[in-house]
Design a protein around this motif. Structure first.
Motif, PDB file in Angstrom:
ATOM      1  N   THR A 246       0.851  -1.189   0.000  1.00  0.00           N
ATOM      2  CA  THR A 246       0.000   0.000   0.000  1.00  0.00           C
ATOM      3  C   THR A 246       0.883   1.235   0.000  1.00  0.00           C
ATOM      4  OG1 THR A 246      -1.698  -1.164   1.277  1.00  0.00           O
ATOM      5  CG2 THR A 246      -1.830   1.239   1.196  1.00  0.00           C
ATOM      6  N   LEU A 247       0.582   2.166  -0.897  1.00  0.00           N
ATOM      7  CA  LEU A 247       1.318   3.421  -0.973  1.00  0.00           C
ATOM      8  C   LEU A 247       0.366   4.575  -0.721  1.00  0.00           C
ATOM      9  CD1 LEU A 247       2.762   1.354  -3.134  1.00  0.00           C
ATOM     10  CD2 LEU A 247       4.119   3.380  -3.609  1.00  0.00           C
ATOM     11  N   ALA A 248       0.899   5.624  -0.114  1.00  0.00           N
ATOM     12  CA  ALA A 248       0.099   6.821   0.142  1.00  0.00           C
ATOM     13  C   ALA A 248       0.945   8.051  -0.151  1.00  0.00           C
ATOM     14  CB  ALA A 248      -0.395   6.849   1.584  1.00  0.00           C
ATOM     15  N   SER A 290       4.268   0.558   2.329  1.00  0.00           N
ATOM     16  CA  SER A 290       4.646  -0.608   3.127  1.00  0.00           C
ATOM     17  C   SER A 290       4.069  -1.856   2.489  1.00  0.00           C
ATOM     18  CB  SER A 290       4.143  -0.480   4.569  1.00  0.00           C
ATOM     19  OG  SER A 290       4.484  -1.620   5.322  1.00  0.00           O
ATOM     20  N   VAL A 291       4.880  -2.905   2.447  1.00  0.00           N
ATOM     21  CA  VAL A 291       4.403  -4.229   2.060  1.00  0.00           C
ATOM     22  C   VAL A 291       4.236  -5.105   3.292  1.00  0.00           C
ATOM     23  CG1 VAL A 291       6.736  -5.168   1.690  1.00  0.00           C
ATOM     24  CG2 VAL A 291       4.798  -6.110   0.425  1.00  0.00           C
ATOM     25  N   ALA A 296      -4.599  -0.325   6.446  1.00  0.00           N
ATOM     26  CA  ALA A 296      -5.132   0.582   7.469  1.00  0.00           C
ATOM     27  C   ALA A 296      -4.020   1.371   8.149  1.00  0.00           C
ATOM     28  CB  ALA A 296      -5.929  -0.215   8.501  1.00  0.00           C
ATOM     29  N   GLU A 297      -2.875   0.737   8.400  1.00  0.00           N
ATOM     30  CA  GLU A 297      -1.767   1.417   9.055  1.00  0.00           C
ATOM     31  C   GLU A 297      -1.146   2.472   8.148  1.00  0.00           C
ATOM     32  OE1 GLU A 297       0.699  -1.348  11.793  1.00  0.00           O
ATOM     33  OE2 GLU A 297      -0.107  -2.655  10.223  1.00  0.00           O
ATOM     34  N   ALA A 465      12.097  -6.368   1.201  1.00  0.00           N
ATOM     35  CA  ALA A 465      11.185  -5.559   0.390  1.00  0.00           C
ATOM     36  C   ALA A 465      10.746  -4.313   1.145  1.00  0.00           C
ATOM     37  CB  ALA A 465       9.966  -6.389  -0.008  1.00  0.00           C
ATOM     38  N   GLU A 466      10.458  -4.470   2.432  1.00  0.00           N
ATOM     39  CA  GLU A 466      10.024  -3.324   3.242  1.00  0.00           C
ATOM     40  C   GLU A 466      11.135  -2.273   3.334  1.00  0.00           C
ATOM     41  OE1 GLU A 466       7.159  -1.402   5.935  1.00  0.00           O
ATOM     42  OE2 GLU A 466       7.091  -2.843   4.295  1.00  0.00           O
ATOM     43  N   ALA A 467      12.364  -2.728   3.560  1.00  0.00           N
ATOM     44  CA  ALA A 467      13.478  -1.790   3.705  1.00  0.00           C
ATOM     45  C   ALA A 467      13.711  -1.015   2.408  1.00  0.00           C
ATOM     46  CB  ALA A 467      14.744  -2.537   4.114  1.00  0.00           C
ATOM     47  N   VAL A 468      13.733  -1.703   1.280  1.00  0.00           N
ATOM     48  CA  VAL A 468      13.989  -1.035   0.002  1.00  0.00           C
ATOM     49  C   VAL A 468      12.848  -0.083  -0.336  1.00  0.00           C
ATOM     50  CG1 VAL A 468      14.207  -1.406  -2.483  1.00  0.00           C
ATOM     51  CG2 VAL A 468      15.498  -2.836  -0.894  1.00  0.00           C
ATOM     52  N   LEU A 469      11.612  -0.506  -0.108  1.00  0.00           N
ATOM     53  CA  LEU A 469      10.456   0.347  -0.412  1.00  0.00           C
ATOM     54  C   LEU A 469      10.479   1.621   0.420  1.00  0.00           C
ATOM     55  CD1 LEU A 469       7.732   0.996  -1.673  1.00  0.00           C
ATOM     56  CD2 LEU A 469       6.666  -0.582  -0.052  1.00  0.00           C
ATOM     57  N   THR A 470      10.711   1.501   1.721  1.00  0.00           N
ATOM     58  CA  THR A 470      10.683   2.688   2.584  1.00  0.00           C
ATOM     59  C   THR A 470      11.870   3.604   2.321  1.00  0.00           C
ATOM     60  OG1 THR A 470      11.719   1.355   4.342  1.00  0.00           O
ATOM     61  CG2 THR A 470       9.327   1.597   4.403  1.00  0.00           C
TER      62      THR A 470
END
Length: 508
Positions: A246-248, A290-291, A296-297, A465-470
């Motif tokens: 989810t991206l915002a 975040s993946v 919701a978060e 994946a979470e680290a690279v995305l953020t």
């Protein structure tokens, strides 16, 4: 005249001075006159890195000598992290440090006490990392790893710095590099804006191919059920290899009042010299994604940033979505929890896609008349007549006597227009100068995920994946340098806490 004794004059930097002198001699050598510019560059790059590594090593050795001399002259009996004195002193305790110049050895004093771990005050004075890789090398690892594959990142660092970090260690550095991103943004102070400036939230999702153990439970169960055919997917089947991220996006925008014809050209195209009114421009854009966490978060994080920018709810909050019911439910619930009035607008591009799907029910493939048909219907939707457009499409399908299979696209369009009616008040959005398209978040999906996490052959673990995305989001926000200073300061505080710092949080 006697030759100048550079080694004696250099003292603790004798080795560095010797390397520099040899490099100067080589550049003075007549043979160097025949080197091409690129050969000179390669020579200086290689020998220059060796010189910089030796300068760092000589400086560390100088500090080690000074520390041991001072400790033996005026022993201070330092306290360890457990606040117990370490009365015994031993010199010459080495540890390796991999840096962007190469590997060096840090020699330092160890203060000891029976049954207690050694205390090394020089580690705190130098701010040494937990492992053997320097913070500067960790920063380089993060920058390279978020641009391309881990293999490519390790290769790039090797070309620049030598063999200072293996692929597995590089992956660990990236995980550690992302550890303080949430804290960094929670510590940021929002930039104030006028009450008339719009606050825009946009949310979207995109799947990332994951390793089996990183899939969500439902997807993992579906993957285990297997496929109807061995070599390809059957109709309606999914590969069940992806986990949804989810991206915002949150951004400010000055209102820009428009007319429907400013957004969509009328049937037959534009004529005359009427100046088009531009739409609102995104400013101070903040991206997150975040993946690992659920939608919701991520949506709650976006609303937190919006509320930080407008704690009094004086500004107009516009939420742009693609129409996914689950997203709308989460957004509505979060706004209600914060008692914040919002205006949800569905991305016009998604509406256009449904109109094009309907158009092919009434036109042959590549028929230019389909473009005018879509333009006319889109202008009516922008004017606030979505319900009337749905009725017109239904009436046209009935009048044409289309079979069920042939009118499926038209029926889907009608269902979408009627089901999303409350979020299709484009006449209000245009009159108030709100944005009506999700270009910012669509671009973020491409940039943050497709350009790196969706490269050919990639299969991700959850933490990687979470680290690279953020980290890519931090870089897209233009915050990486500020974040890195924040991250390294927090890491030093964790490794070497000082009594006067306890109870205080670091600001971004």
């Amino acid at each position: 005249m006697e030759p100048y004794d550079t080694a004696s004059a250099a003292g603790p930097f004798a080795a560095s001075t010797s390397l520099f002198s040899h490099l100067i001699d080589d550049l003075h050598d007549p043979a160097s006159q025949y080197l091409t510019h690129d050969e000179l560059e390669e020579l200086l790059d290689d020998r220059g890195r060796a010189l910089l590594r030796q300068l760092l090593q000589d400086h560390l050795d100088l500090r080690a000598q000074a520390e041991e001399s001072a400790a033996r002259t005026v022993p201070s009996r330092p306290l360890g992290p457990d606040l117990i004195p370490r009365p015994r002193l031993e010199g010459g305790h080495p540890r390796l440090l991999a840096t962007v110049f190469g590997k060096v050895t840090v020699s330092r004093c160890a203060w000891r006490a029976p049954g207690r771990p050694n205390c090394h005050p020089a580690d705190a004075a130098l701010g040494l990392p937990r492992g053997r890789h320097s913070f500067t090398l960790g920063k380089l690892a993060a920058l390279e790893a978020v641009r391309g594959s881990f293999d490519a990142a390790a290769e790039a660092i090797g070309r620049r710095c030598g063999k200072v970090i293996a692929k597995h260690a590089l992956e660990q550095q990236v995980l550690a590099a992302a550890g303080d991103i949430d804290a960094f943004y929670r510590a940021r102070v929002a930039v104030p804006a006028a009450a008339a400036t719009l606050l825009v939230i946009s949310v979207d999702g995109k799947g990332i191919v994951m390793r089996p153990e990183a899939l969500r439970a439902g997807t993992a169960r579906a993957a285990k059920r297997g496929r109807a055919m061995r070599t390809r997917l059957a109709g309606g089947e999914k590969s069940n290899r992806k986990r949804m991220a989810t991206l915002a996006a949150v951004y400010d925008a000055e209102p820009a009042v428009r007319r429907p014809h400013d957004v969509i050209a009328p049937p037959g195209g534009r004529s005359g010299d009427r100046t088009l009114r531009p739409g609102p421009k995104a400013q101070l854009t903040w991206l997150t994604g975040s993946v690992k966490r659920d939608a919701a978060e991520v949506i709650a994080d976006a609303f937190r940033v919006v509320e930080d920018r407008d704690p009094g709810h004086r500004r107009t909050w516009v939420v742009l979505v693609d129409g996914a019911p689950h997203q709308i439910e989460l957004i509505t619930a979060e706004a209600a929890r914060r008692h914040a009035p919002i205006h949800i607008v569905i991305d016009l591009v998604h509406v256009l896609e449904y109109l094009w799907t309907a158009a092919w029910c009434f036109h042959q493939a590549a028929d230019p008349a389909a473009e005018d048909w879509v333009a006319g219907k889109a202008l009516a939707v922008l004017a606030g007549r979505a319900e009337a457009v749905a009725a017109q499409i239904t009436e046209a399908a009935n009048a044409a006597g289309l079979a069920e299979a042939d009118r499926r696209g038209a029926d889907k369009c009608v269902q979408y227009l009627t089901g999303k009616q409350e979020y299709l008040h484009y006449e209000e959005a245009l009159a108030h100068g709100w944005p009506v398209a999700t270009g910012v978040i669509e671009g973020a999906c491409r940039h943050l995920i497709a350009d790196r996490l969706d490269i050919t052959g990639a299969r991700w673990g959850l933490e990687g994946a979470e680290a690279v995305l953020t980290l890519r989001a931090v870089m897209a926000n233009g915050d990486f340098d500020r974040y890195w200073r924040f991250h390294t300061a927090r890491e030093r505080d964790r490794l070497y806490p000082r009594p006067e710092q306890r109870g205080f949080a670091l600001g971004a």
